[in-house]
Design an enzyme around this catalytic site. Structure first.
Site, PDB file in Angstrom:
ATOM      1  N   ARG A   1       6.013  12.102   4.515  1.00  0.00           N
ATOM      2  CA  ARG A   1       4.832  11.355   4.944  1.00  0.00           C
ATOM      3  C   ARG A   1       5.128  10.325   6.028  1.00  0.00           C
ATOM      4  O   ARG A   1       4.263  10.018   6.854  1.00  0.00           O
ATOM      5  CB  ARG A   1       4.184  10.667   3.739  1.00  0.00           C
TER       6      ARG A   1
ATOM      7  N   ASP B   1     -10.694   0.471  -3.455  1.00  0.00           N
ATOM      8  CA  ASP B   1      -9.370   1.071  -3.311  1.00  0.00           C
ATOM      9  C   ASP B   1      -8.511   0.123  -2.496  1.00  0.00           C
ATOM     10  O   ASP B   1      -9.034  -0.761  -1.789  1.00  0.00           O
ATOM     11  CB  ASP B   1      -9.452   2.436  -2.629  1.00  0.00           C
TER      12      ASP B   1
END
Length: 270
Positions: free
Chosen positions: A39, A140
């Protein structure tokens, strides 16, 4: 950066683990080292630094706070889909909503909403089954997924469990360059409030809720952090309110005032 270095060394990986834990309270398991390397590799190249060790120093420099934010988001993003863990929605529709107080608004918090599939699923169900005014807020720690959620555009693969009736009522199918996508209609999108929130922060300012979804995120915290979060959630949940966690999670070993009603479904009893 060496062309052979596609993941951080174990020593450097421990630095990233501590960083994520200190900033977000999330524990990255040892076996996630390859995932992290995959990532972050493009960001390492983009930043023009010499490997993961230099990239760690780069993002922990206060002058590069934006890149730190990008890295944290990449390291903690998880995929989800509509009506995930269907039994929860069935229980909400059939067992909880028919018994709610008809004289006040029913308030729901999706506490780890990711890219929005969960809170939109909740909103669709409430619009069909809730006998009183309702509201859904969704939070979030990842600002990128929150931006995605506000747009409400999803690839069809994320909608496999979305009932046909709900798809037709609340979504529009993409055409031309958006073939293979669908978008939540604006009438529903505008009823949800998405906001940034770190679960390690004080929850008292968020107010009280009748139902809290916090699914597929507690597994990333250690017991000490889970205990802190559960304490905060108790303060945010009205008496007799419900807490939904994932079927892969448990509150075993934590101090709380919840009663287990169904698998992964708890009720605040005091």
């Amino acid at each position: 950066m060496s062309t052979l270095e596609t993941l951080p060394s174990e020593e450097v990986y421990t630095l990233f683990q501590k960083l994520v834990y200190d900033k977000l309270g999330i524990h990255l398991a040892k076996q996630k080292r390859m995932m992290l390397g995959h990532r972050l590799l493009n960001r390492v190249k983009h930043s023009q630094v010499n490997g993961f060790s230099d990239y760690f120093r780069f993002i922990t420099n206060p002058e590069n706070s934006h890149e730190l934010e990008v890295a944290l988001e990449l390291m903690t993003t998880n995929e989800t889909f509509f009506f995930r863990e269907e039994k929860h929605f069935e229980y909400l529709a059939n067992a909880i909503l028919p018994k709610i107080n008809p004289n006040r608004e029913y308030k729901v918090w999706s506490a780890a909403s990711s890219s929005g599939e969960e809170p939109y699923s909740i909103a669709m169900l409430l619009n069909e089954h809730c006998p009183t005014p309702w509201s859904v807020v969704a939070s979030d720690v990842n600002k990128s997924v929150l931006a995605h959620a506000r747009k409400g555009i999803y690839i069809d693969d994320r909608t496999k469990l979305l009932p046909k009736k709900y798809r037709q009522t609340y979504c529009v199918k993409g055409t031309d360059e958006f073939e293979g996508y669908m978008r939540v209609k604006p009438e529903l999108r505008k009823r949800l409030h998405f906001f940034y929130f770190n679960l390690l922060d004080n929850m008292a300012s968020l107010g009280k809720f009748d139902l809290i979804f916090i699914r597929n995120v507690m597994i990333y915290f250690d017991d000490k952090t889970r205990q802190k979060i559960i304490k905060g959630l108790q303060q945010c949940l009205n008496k007799d309110g419900y807490l939904f966690i994932s079927h892969s999670e448990t509150l075993h070993g934590l101090e709380h005032s919840f009663e287990l009603i169904k698998p992964a479904i708890y009720q605040r009893t005091s």
